[in-house]
Design a protein around this motif. Structure first.
Motif, PDB file in Angstrom:
ATOM      1  N   SER A 153     -46.364   6.712 -28.072  1.00  0.00           N
ATOM      2  CA  SER A 153     -46.081   7.844 -28.962  1.00  0.00           C
ATOM      3  C   SER A 153     -46.132   7.427 -30.419  1.00  0.00           C
ATOM      4  O   SER A 153     -46.643   8.161 -31.270  1.00  0.00           O
ATOM      5  CB  SER A 153     -44.709   8.438 -28.636  1.00  0.00           C
ATOM      6  OG  SER A 153     -44.669   8.952 -27.319  1.00  0.00           O
ATOM      7  N   HIS A 189     -43.949   4.290 -22.996  1.00  0.00           N
ATOM      8  CA  HIS A 189     -44.245   5.616 -23.534  1.00  0.00           C
ATOM      9  C   HIS A 189     -43.850   5.707 -25.004  1.00  0.00           C
ATOM     10  O   HIS A 189     -44.566   6.331 -25.814  1.00  0.00           O
ATOM     11  CB  HIS A 189     -43.505   6.684 -22.720  1.00  0.00           C
ATOM     12  CG  HIS A 189     -43.823   8.082 -23.146  1.00  0.00           C
ATOM     13  ND1 HIS A 189     -43.070   8.779 -24.057  1.00  0.00           N
ATOM     14  CD2 HIS A 189     -44.837   8.903 -22.789  1.00  0.00           C
ATOM     15  CE1 HIS A 189     -43.589   9.971 -24.253  1.00  0.00           C
ATOM     16  NE2 HIS A 189     -44.666  10.088 -23.488  1.00  0.00           N
ATOM     17  N   ALA A 190     -42.733   5.089 -25.370  1.00  0.00           N
ATOM     18  CA  ALA A 190     -42.273   5.142 -26.755  1.00  0.00           C
ATOM     19  C   ALA A 190     -43.288   4.507 -27.696  1.00  0.00           C
ATOM     20  O   ALA A 190     -43.613   5.061 -28.754  1.00  0.00           O
ATOM     21  CB  ALA A 190     -40.925   4.437 -26.874  1.00  0.00           C
ATOM     22  N   ARG A 223     -36.569  10.210 -31.082  1.00  0.00           N
ATOM     23  CA  ARG A 223     -36.845  10.919 -29.843  1.00  0.00           C
ATOM     24  C   ARG A 223     -37.061   9.989 -28.656  1.00  0.00           C
ATOM     25  O   ARG A 223     -36.653  10.300 -27.529  1.00  0.00           O
ATOM     26  CB  ARG A 223     -38.088  11.792 -30.054  1.00  0.00           C
ATOM     27  CG  ARG A 223     -38.466  12.681 -28.882  1.00  0.00           C
ATOM     28  CD  ARG A 223     -39.691  13.525 -29.186  1.00  0.00           C
ATOM     29  NE  ARG A 223     -40.922  12.743 -29.304  1.00  0.00           N
ATOM     30  CZ  ARG A 223     -41.622  12.607 -30.430  1.00  0.00           C
ATOM     31  NH1 ARG A 223     -41.208  13.176 -31.555  1.00  0.00           N
ATOM     32  NH2 ARG A 223     -42.737  11.888 -30.430  1.00  0.00           N
ATOM     33  N   GLU A 224     -37.683   8.825 -28.904  1.00  0.00           N
ATOM     34  CA  GLU A 224     -38.199   8.006 -27.801  1.00  0.00           C
ATOM     35  C   GLU A 224     -37.488   6.668 -27.588  1.00  0.00           C
ATOM     36  O   GLU A 224     -37.491   6.143 -26.480  1.00  0.00           O
ATOM     37  CB  GLU A 224     -39.689   7.703 -28.039  1.00  0.00           C
ATOM     38  CG  GLU A 224     -40.557   8.921 -28.274  1.00  0.00           C
ATOM     39  CD  GLU A 224     -40.982   9.600 -26.986  1.00  0.00           C
ATOM     40  OE1 GLU A 224     -40.548   9.152 -25.911  1.00  0.00           O
ATOM     41  OE2 GLU A 224     -41.765  10.561 -27.060  1.00  0.00           O
ATOM     42  N   TRP A 225     -36.917   6.074 -28.627  1.00  0.00           N
ATOM     43  CA  TRP A 225     -36.351   4.723 -28.490  1.00  0.00           C
ATOM     44  C   TRP A 225     -35.069   4.772 -27.669  1.00  0.00           C
ATOM     45  O   TRP A 225     -34.256   5.698 -27.829  1.00  0.00           O
ATOM     46  CB  TRP A 225     -36.037   4.160 -29.879  1.00  0.00           C
ATOM     47  CG  TRP A 225     -37.001   3.150 -30.419  1.00  0.00           C
ATOM     48  CD1 TRP A 225     -36.696   1.906 -30.894  1.00  0.00           C
ATOM     49  CD2 TRP A 225     -38.430   3.290 -30.607  1.00  0.00           C
ATOM     50  NE1 TRP A 225     -37.835   1.261 -31.353  1.00  0.00           N
ATOM     51  CE2 TRP A 225     -38.912   2.085 -31.177  1.00  0.00           C
ATOM     52  CE3 TRP A 225     -39.337   4.296 -30.324  1.00  0.00           C
ATOM     53  CZ2 TRP A 225     -40.260   1.875 -31.477  1.00  0.00           C
ATOM     54  CZ3 TRP A 225     -40.678   4.108 -30.604  1.00  0.00           C
ATOM     55  CH2 TRP A 225     -41.120   2.907 -31.173  1.00  0.00           C
ATOM     56  N   VAL A 268     -40.376   9.746 -34.064  1.00  0.00           N
ATOM     57  CA  VAL A 268     -40.669   9.131 -32.767  1.00  0.00           C
ATOM     58  C   VAL A 268     -39.508   8.245 -32.329  1.00  0.00           C
ATOM     59  O   VAL A 268     -39.091   8.288 -31.153  1.00  0.00           O
ATOM     60  CB  VAL A 268     -41.980   8.320 -32.828  1.00  0.00           C
ATOM     61  CG1 VAL A 268     -42.180   7.535 -31.533  1.00  0.00           C
ATOM     62  CG2 VAL A 268     -43.168   9.233 -33.084  1.00  0.00           C
ATOM     63  N   GLN A 310     -40.045   3.952 -20.095  1.00  0.00           N
ATOM     64  CA  GLN A 310     -39.632   4.568 -21.355  1.00  0.00           C
ATOM     65  C   GLN A 310     -40.173   3.797 -22.557  1.00  0.00           C
ATOM     66  O   GLN A 310     -40.666   4.390 -23.520  1.00  0.00           O
ATOM     67  CB  GLN A 310     -38.101   4.639 -21.434  1.00  0.00           C
ATOM     68  CG  GLN A 310     -37.598   5.257 -22.739  1.00  0.00           C
ATOM     69  CD  GLN A 310     -36.080   5.245 -22.862  1.00  0.00           C
ATOM     70  OE1 GLN A 310     -35.373   4.721 -21.991  1.00  0.00           O
ATOM     71  NE2 GLN A 310     -35.565   5.813 -23.938  1.00  0.00           N
ATOM     72  N   ARG A 326     -32.564   1.958 -30.982  1.00  0.00           N
ATOM     73  CA  ARG A 326     -32.821   3.100 -31.870  1.00  0.00           C
ATOM     74  C   ARG A 326     -32.198   2.867 -33.233  1.00  0.00           C
ATOM     75  O   ARG A 326     -32.834   3.068 -34.274  1.00  0.00           O
ATOM     76  CB  ARG A 326     -32.273   4.385 -31.238  1.00  0.00           C
ATOM     77  CG  ARG A 326     -32.626   5.638 -32.036  1.00  0.00           C
ATOM     78  CD  ARG A 326     -32.107   6.879 -31.330  1.00  0.00           C
ATOM     79  NE  ARG A 326     -32.675   7.007 -29.988  1.00  0.00           N
ATOM     80  CZ  ARG A 326     -32.294   7.949 -29.116  1.00  0.00           C
ATOM     81  NH1 ARG A 326     -31.357   8.832 -29.456  1.00  0.00           N
ATOM     82  NH2 ARG A 326     -32.841   8.001 -27.918  1.00  0.00           N
TER      83      ARG A 326
END
Length: 436
Positions: free
Chosen positions: A424, A420-421, A398-400, A395, A417, A44
């Motif tokens: 997104s 999905h990241a 929220r997702e990484w 994104v 994960q 992230r």
């Protein structure tokens, strides 16, 4: 012949650091990658640092593009190695058989878009089109699987045949690692450029030379460059042995300036003579080894800085923080600034998390030079503005994953994960689920 314009727009397409960014130490000959092997990564933070760097370039008045992380884990690659079943089953079987295979399938190295391919602008080519050759990256297993997804993005971004021609990768027997081994020098007052292809020669210090001369010659032929203005130059064995796995670790060019370490090339005098004979007003800025050692240059990634032309015509060197913090490097750069030479400004950026995996600011970018009409023909989803940066950052935040340790690479929750990241992110930028 395609149309040509004297108005040149340069766009740097940076790779977004992918959610699987980890320190598996897969890159032989890359000192930073080897030194940090086994450490805990921060995907992230790494990705947000990359976006902050892109925002800084935009704030300087430069055009900025982006390429998307590749689909990881690369289950298709594992299936080609005989692992079967569902995606989770194939990954689990591979992890049990050999965790290193999963580490290769999880690599986020596509963020180094300097290796995506080689670009010859329309002004350099016989048909007046901008030619782009996808790099095969065949030397390293974790990178050799990138070409197909890279080609898909390049063909989507540069789809208009009125301005662009995208070539597929060369046969894998001829290692090609893209623009990281390519430079252009252009007369300050306009005119024909010189394209410089830099290659190695076998092995040096136990490390492979990743760019083959045959590959460079093939790219030049496919692009239709003028043989009299195309130079094939050998990287020095000393540079490769010291950890300069690509030429852009020891040299960079922009406009009429060639900025290089004294030990970057096997025969620097011959290169400098060839450039100055062909490019009126060419400026060679060579860093002497007694001021900055080859070891220091490679460790700080001084030459993996971005050398860019500002809107006012001045030239800025965009340095990694590691270069700015080294006393020898900063002392030499301070002396350079005092000379009133062609490089007029220093800009320091922090990309530490990706630097630890073996690449500085220039590794993250893919330079494309076009006229206004060709620029307008680029798929706008690959071009950044502040709003797009906002969507990307949201994104990522929220997702990484926050952290990936070596043992996490076998965790099914992490696989899900990361898938999905990326989905997104592509949706946030307007790409369909099967488009990229």
């Amino acid at each position: 012949m395609g149309r040509r314009s004297d108005v040149v727009i340069e766009i740097n397409f940076d790779g977004i650091v992918g959610p699987t960014h980890n320190y598996a130490g897969l890159s032989v000959g890359n000192r930073a990658s080897a030194a940090n092997a086994g450490a805990v990564s921060a995907p992230r933070v790494a990705a947000l640092q990359g976006i902050a760097k892109m925002r800084r370039m935009m704030a300087l008045g430069l055009r900025q593009g982006v390429f998307l992380p590749h689909d990881r884990p690369n289950t298709g690659w594992l299936r080609a190695l005989g692992f079967v079943g569902s995606e989770q089953e194939a990954l689990a079987s591979a992890w049990m058989a050999d965790p290193a295979l999963v580490a290769n399938a999880m690599s986020a190295s596509a963020m180094w878009t300097a290796n995506a391919g080689t670009v010859s602008p329309a002004s350099d080519t016989s048909d007046g089109l901008c030619h782009i050759s996808v790099a095969n990256l065949s030397t390293m297993p974790h990178r050799a699987s990138e070409a197909a997804q890279t080609e898909r993005q390049l063909r989507l971004a540069f789809a208009d045949p009125r301005y662009f021609r995208v070539h597929g990768p060369l046969p894998s027997a001829f290692g090609d690692e893209g623009a990281a081994n390519f430079m252009r020098v252009v007369p300050a007052n306009g005119g024909a450029a010189v394209e410089i292809f830099v290659h190695g020669d076998g092995h040096a210090g136990g490390f492979p030379s990743r760019q083959h001369r045959t590959a460079s010659e093939a790219v030049a032929r496919r692009h239709g460059t003028d043989p009299s203005r195309t130079l094939m130059v050998r990287q020095s064995d000393a540079a490769i042995a010291a950890g300069a796995f690509h030429n852009d670790v020891v040299a960079v060019a922009n406009g009429h300036v060639l900025f290089a370490h004294a030990q970057a090339f096997a025969d620097p005098a011959a290169l400098y003579d060839a450039v100055t004979a062909r490019v009126p007003g060419a400026a060679i800025v060579e860093v002497p080894a007694d001021r900055i050692s080859l070891d220091t240059a490679i460790r700080t990634y001084l030459f993996n800085s971005q050398l860019v032309t500002m809107p006012d015509g001045g030239m800025t060197l965009v340095l990694p923080a590691e270069a700015g913090e080294n006393a020898d490097v900063w002392a030499w750069l301070s002396d350079l600034m005092a000379t009133n030479g062609p490089i007029t400004r220093l800009e320091v950026v922090d990309v530490r998390e990706s630097m630890r995996n073996g690449g500085g600011p220039a590794c993250l970018r893919f330079r494309v030079q076009v006229d206004a009409d060709a620029c307008a023909a680029i798929d706008p989803r690959f071009l950044l503005d502040d709003a797009a940066c906002d969507r990307i950052e949201a994104v990522i935040a929220r997702e990484w994953p926050e952290a990936i340790a070596p043992g996490d690479l076998g965790n099914p929750d992490l696989w899900a994960q990361c898938k999905h990241a990326r989905t997104s992110l592509t949706a946030a930028l307007g790409f369909g689920p099967d488009e990229i």
